[in-house]
Design an enzyme around this catalytic site. Sequence first.
Site, mmCIF file in Angstrom:
data_model
loop_
_atom_site.group_PDB
_atom_site.id
_atom_site.type_symbol
_atom_site.label_atom_id
_atom_site.label_comp_id
_atom_site.label_asym_id
_atom_site.label_seq_id
_atom_site.Cartn_x
_atom_site.Cartn_y
_atom_site.Cartn_z
ATOM 1 N N ASP A 39 -4.128 1.475 -12.303
ATOM 2 C CA ASP A 39 -2.841 1.895 -11.875
ATOM 3 C C ASP A 39 -2.044 2.008 -13.116
ATOM 4 O OD1 ASP A 39 -0.957 2.959 -9.180
ATOM 5 O OD2 ASP A 39 0.306 2.183 -10.906
ATOM 6 N N ILE A 40 -1.139 3.108 -13.403
ATOM 7 C CA ILE A 40 -0.185 3.672 -14.789
ATOM 8 C C ILE A 40 1.369 1.544 -14.844
ATOM 9 C CG2 ILE A 40 1.373 5.077 -14.191
ATOM 10 C CD1 ILE A 40 1.071 6.858 -16.604
ATOM 11 N N GLN A 103 4.685 6.437 0.077
ATOM 12 C CA GLN A 103 3.465 7.649 -0.309
ATOM 13 C C GLN A 103 4.248 8.303 -1.649
ATOM 14 O OE1 GLN A 103 0.802 9.649 2.042
ATOM 15 N NE2 GLN A 103 -0.264 9.863 -0.209
ATOM 16 N N HIS A 109 -5.736 7.978 -1.792
ATOM 17 C CA HIS A 109 -5.589 7.231 -2.989
ATOM 18 C C HIS A 109 -5.916 6.111 -2.121
ATOM 19 C CE1 HIS A 109 -1.326 8.035 -3.296
ATOM 20 N NE2 HIS A 109 -1.635 6.527 -3.758
ATOM 21 N N HIS A 111 -5.209 1.881 -3.164
ATOM 22 C CA HIS A 111 -5.067 0.705 -4.011
ATOM 23 C C HIS A 111 -5.888 -0.341 -3.904
ATOM 24 C CE1 HIS A 111 -0.513 2.741 -4.820
ATOM 25 N NE2 HIS A 111 -0.834 2.727 -3.562
#
Length: 123
Positions: A39-40, A103, A109, A111
């Site tokens: 994750d960024i 979201q 996706h 996490h």
Amino acid sequence: MTDQPSLPHQPDCLFCKIVSGDVPATIVRETDTTVAFRDINPQAPTHILVIPRAHYPDAAALSAAEPAVAADVLREAGEIAAEEGIAETGYRVVFNTGSGAGQTVFHAHAHVLGGRGLQWPPG
Ligand code: AMP
Ligand code: ZN
């Protein structure tokens, strides 16, 4: 011509662009059906996203259309937790579903979060 069936895909979807390689990501694992990347904006020491290569807006739509791929996403989450060394201490797999639940990217996706204590219930 290719005889590869085309996957559900949305040209303006960020995660479809990560699948195609048009947007870079720190990819940690790939399978025929899934891609996992960091994750960024990590919320824990380990924060990895596992996505299906195919575009579905959320986990419910994915599991209704392609239950085997939904299972692939969950299996990959477990493999990643083991690889990251968080399986023993505990980790969380989260599918935010809908804007009210946080979201922001409407490509299904999971996490995978761990490496610190996680409170319950989440905020
Ligand atoms: P959600 O809010 O559940 O839809 O999760 C979307 C997640 O994608 C957030 O945790 C973002 O930090 C993450 N994200 C957004 N853009 C990128 C990117 N380019 N690479 C990796 N993760 C991203
Ligand atoms: Zn997509």
